[in-house]
Write an enzyme that holds these catalytic residues in place. Structure first.
Site, PDB file in Angstrom:
ATOM      1  N   SER A   1      57.230  31.677  40.978  1.00 47.76           N
ATOM      2  CA  SER A   1      56.273  32.946  41.184  1.00 47.76           C
ATOM      3  C   SER A   1      56.963  33.823  42.005  1.00 47.76           C
ATOM      4  CB  SER A   1      54.901  32.447  41.612  1.00 47.76           C
ATOM      5  OG  SER A   1      54.444  31.684  40.682  1.00 47.76           O
TER       6      SER A   1
ATOM      7  N   ASP B   1      39.905  36.209  33.972  1.00 48.08           N
ATOM      8  CA  ASP B   1      41.069  35.032  33.620  1.00 48.08           C
ATOM      9  C   ASP B   1      40.288  33.972  33.183  1.00 48.08           C
ATOM     10  OD1 ASP B   1      43.215  33.472  33.527  1.00 48.08           O
ATOM     11  OD2 ASP B   1      42.996  32.837  35.650  1.00 48.08           O
TER      12      ASP B   1
END
Length: 756
Positions: A342, A366
């Site tokens: 990430s 999401d």
């Protein structure tokens, strides 16, 4: 019947024979005369030169190798002189084993010494003098000298030795030297041929003759990449010798020029803090000063002791290093390539803004996954993380956002944007062996695979690229370089380990990277947004725990990278799988956020979640560099000021009528005090004298004995603790007392009418 002799005929025959003999002798002498004239007149210069060469021996004078120090003057590599016991195999005249056995009765020779000598013999020629014992004590030298007649082909020599006083600290940066091998000689010959090919760029330091008499050469690290500068220029001595080769007198002497000193960009105290933060774990750290490209810390953990390699490493130590599962010889920041997880997301967000694929306000709800075709790519939080826009995607490290973004961008657009940032590219750092890594594209895959089915790029392969997985494979150096470029608002500075090359006599310095490399055409508003989101990671996101209570504002990003792929229904269990299959923990950071002085990237191999395992390491580095070290420098500056004030007061007290100390005098005192503090930074076990080897100079400006190996008195290596003034103030008071005494004497002579 009696034969009568004819005297007249016999006389004629005799005369004829005499004439012929005389003519033959005349011809012979004529030939000798002609040959004599030819040799003495026509070939006189040639044979006079040859005779002079037989009379005069040219002996090389090996230069002092340059000293390596950190950015604050702490010595990291230095030279010292010691005696060695050396054998020339071609001159011993008896079996080598018998000779070594007899020698061991006089001087201790261990099995390790024998094994190392055998390895040296395999790599060398029989007429070369090879050391079987190094660092002899005076007592051992005396014992051998008394029985030297018993050992033809064996002698004691004074040699310069390289020492790395901090041992394992920064070993992958500094590197080490070793004896010149056949491969090294081939490399020197190739360098010399290239040097000779262009007379306009000829450099005497790169000539093969500059290595006459030299036994050692840089093998890795800056010892290798700056070999030409560190080596110096070989001197020569013309010595008149007898027919038997014994020296009679020195005819002329050209002194050697010592090698340049290297001032590294490394802050060795920050380096030590970083190395200690790993505490036996595997990993890498690269910290960079964004505005200059100076590499402040370059850690590969675990490390090794470069002193083991200087005289040739023994088999036991070699096996321990080479066969270790932790691979201490691997330069992880330079050659280790990893998926960066990430930590890739801030750069993906910047790409989205610059390429117009996203705005800062665009968002979605999401659900915890993204589906492409028949495959579902899941977020780390399986139930989703609610409303996600670009800011929150970075702060909470949402995967789904970047699955979608990668799909929208496409692999080639990602490649073209990331390449200028340094991903998958050689940074050009100044040590050899840098790995390129993999920044995937459709063209890369066509070249990487041979079968047509493997060469095709599939849309599903793009999705994982958005979260730093898939084919992505970068070095920690590349990640740190990209982070520094982002922190520096798109201004690219070439990362470098050597800040400056210092002339050993004049002390003038030349920067290795004086200018920026490029300016990436990013919108400042886009950069500011991404950096603000990275500050949010530290304040309210995945990095908040590691940086709780930090007295400075930093930006950062956590990362957790998979080492192997999970099955369809398999769940990751950190403690249930073998260590070498566990996730890597990563972290990038820069601080202070408004004016970054340091940017870093790090990985802790197989440690798990980045925020919990890599975050504290990053915090310890930033705390030291931004808080602890400035306090230490302030304390040193205060001590320096107090020392200068004390010296001035002492001078006035001793000589009230004398003029106050000039700025130049105070500057000299400051320099002396700073030198004292620099000595105090040297590792335990290193003497204060050798701590500044190569830097000390005599009053006339010439190199001191510390930098002139041909005049140094050999001595055993330093093994006593440094003798250092207890405090800076004590040193200052001592100098002030001396100056006060000089001023008092000056005044007294002036009162008596004497010329001072």
């Amino acid at each position: 019947m009696t034969e009568f002799k004819n005297p007249q005929q016999q006389l004629q025959t005799f005369h004829l024979r005499v004439t012929a003999a005389a003519l033959f002798v005349l011809i012979c002498f004529s030939l000798l005369a002609v040959r004599f004239v030819y040799l003495q007149v026509f070939r006189h210069n040639q044979y006079a030169l040859q005779a002079d060469e037989n009379r005069v021996s040219l002996a090389p004078i090996v230069p002092n190798r340059g000293v390596i120090m950190d950015r604050n003057g702490v010595v990291l590599a230095r030279n010292y002189s010691a005696y060695t016991l050396e054998i020339t195999p071609s001159k011993i005249g008896r079996p080598l084993e018998d000779l070594v056995t007899d020698l061991s009765d006089v001087i201790e020779i261990t099995p390790r010494d024998r094994a190392r000598f055998k390895k040296l013999m395999d790599d060398s020629k029989s007429f070369e003098s090879l050391p079987i014992r190094t660092r002899l004590t005076d007592e051992e030298v005396a014992r051998f000298t008394a029985q030297r007649f018993r050992f033809p082909g064996v002698d004691v020599h004074a040699r310069l030795f390289r020492q790395y006083p901090l041992g394992e600290t920064a070993a992958h940066v500094i590197g080490y030297i070793g004896r010149i091998s056949q491969r090294d000689r081939q490399r020197i010959d190739a360098m010399s041929e290239e040097n000779d090919s262009d007379s306009a760029k000829y450099d005497i330091r790169r000539d093969v003759n500059n290595y006459k008499g030299t036994d050692y050469i840089g093998k890795i690290g800056v010892e290798q990449s700056y070999e030409t500068q560190l080596h110096g220029i070989t001197g020569f001595e013309e010595i008149e010798v007898t027919a038997g080769g014994r020296p009679v007198r020195t005819i002329s002497r050209t002194p050697a020029t010592p090698g340049d000193n290297l001032v590294l960009s490394i802050d060795i105290k920050l380096q030590q803090v970083a190395e200690q933060a790993f505490a036996g774990r595997r990993g890498a750290v690269v910290a960079i000063e964004p505005k200059t490209g100076d590499v402040l810390a370059f850690v590969s953990a675990p490390s090794f002791d470069p002193n083991l390699f200087v005289e040739g490493i023994d088999q036991q130590n070699w096996d321990a290093l080479n066969n270790s599962p932790d691979r201490p010889l691997l330069n992880r920041p330079l050659r280790g390539t990893y998926p960066i997880g990430s930590t890739y997301k801030p750069f993906m967000a910047l790409a989205a803004l610059e390429l117009g694929k996203r705005t800062t306000n665009w968002g979605f709800q999401d659900t915890g996954s993204f589906t492409l075709g028949n495959h579902t790519f899941r977020n780390d939080v399986r139930n989703g993380q609610g409303w996600i826009d670009m800011y929150r995607s970075i702060v909470v490290s949402n995967d789904t956002y970047y699955y979608m973004l990668a799909h929208d961008l496409g692999v080639n657009a990602i490649h073209d944007f990331m390449a200028p940032l340094g991903f998958g590219q050689l940074t050009g750092i100044d040590i050899e062996g840098e790995a390129r890594g993999i920044l995937p594209s459709t063209e890369w895959k066509r070249k990487a695979y041979k079968k047509p089915a493997q060469q095709k790029w599939y849309d599903g392969e793009t999705i994982s690229l958005g979260i730093g997985q898939g084919y992505n494979s970068f070095t920690i150096l590349q990640l740190a370089h990209a982070t520094a470029t982002l922190a520096n608002n798109g201004v690219v500075m070439k990362p470098h380990l050597v800040k400056a090359v210092e002339d050993p006599v004049s002390h003038s310095r030349q920067l290795t990277v004086p200018h920026e490399s490029a300016r990436l055409p990013y919108k400042q508003a886009d950069i500011d947004f991404v950096k603000r989101a990275m500050v949010g990671v530290i304040k309210e996101g995945t990095g908040r725990q590691a940086f709780a209570g930090a007295p400075y504002e930093a930006g950062g990003k956590t990362g957790t990278a998979q080492v192997y792929s999970l099955g369809k229904n398999e769940k990751y269990n950190h403690n249930a799988i073998p260590e070498f299959k566990r996730d890597h923990a990563l972290f990038i950071a820069f601080a202070p956020a408004d004016d970054p002085k340091i940017a870093l990237a790090l990985i802790v191999e197989n440690a798990g979640w980045g925020g919990a395992q890599a975050g504290p390491v990053a915090r310890s580095l930033l705390d030291y560099y931004l808080i602890t070290e400035p306090k230490e420098r302030a304390a040193e500056a205060a001590a320096l000021q107090a020392a200068a004030s004390g010296a001035s007061a002492a001078a006035v007290s001793a000589a009230p009528d004398a003029p106050p100390a000039s700025a130049a005098e105070l500057d000299r005192l400051a320099t002396a005090t700073t030198a004292t503090m620099a000595v105090s930074r040297v590792a335990p076990g290193a003497s204060a004298a050798t701590a500044v080897t190569g830097a000390a100079r005599s009053p006339n400006g010439k190199a001191s004995a510390a930098t002139a190996p041909e005049t140094q008195k050999p001595a055993p290596p330093p093994n006593k603790p440094a003798i250092i003034s207890p405090t800076v103030a004590d040193e200052a008071r001592h100098r002030a007392a001396i100056r006060a005494q000089e001023q008092s004497t000056h005044k007294a002579k002036g009162a008596q009418g004497e010329t001072p």
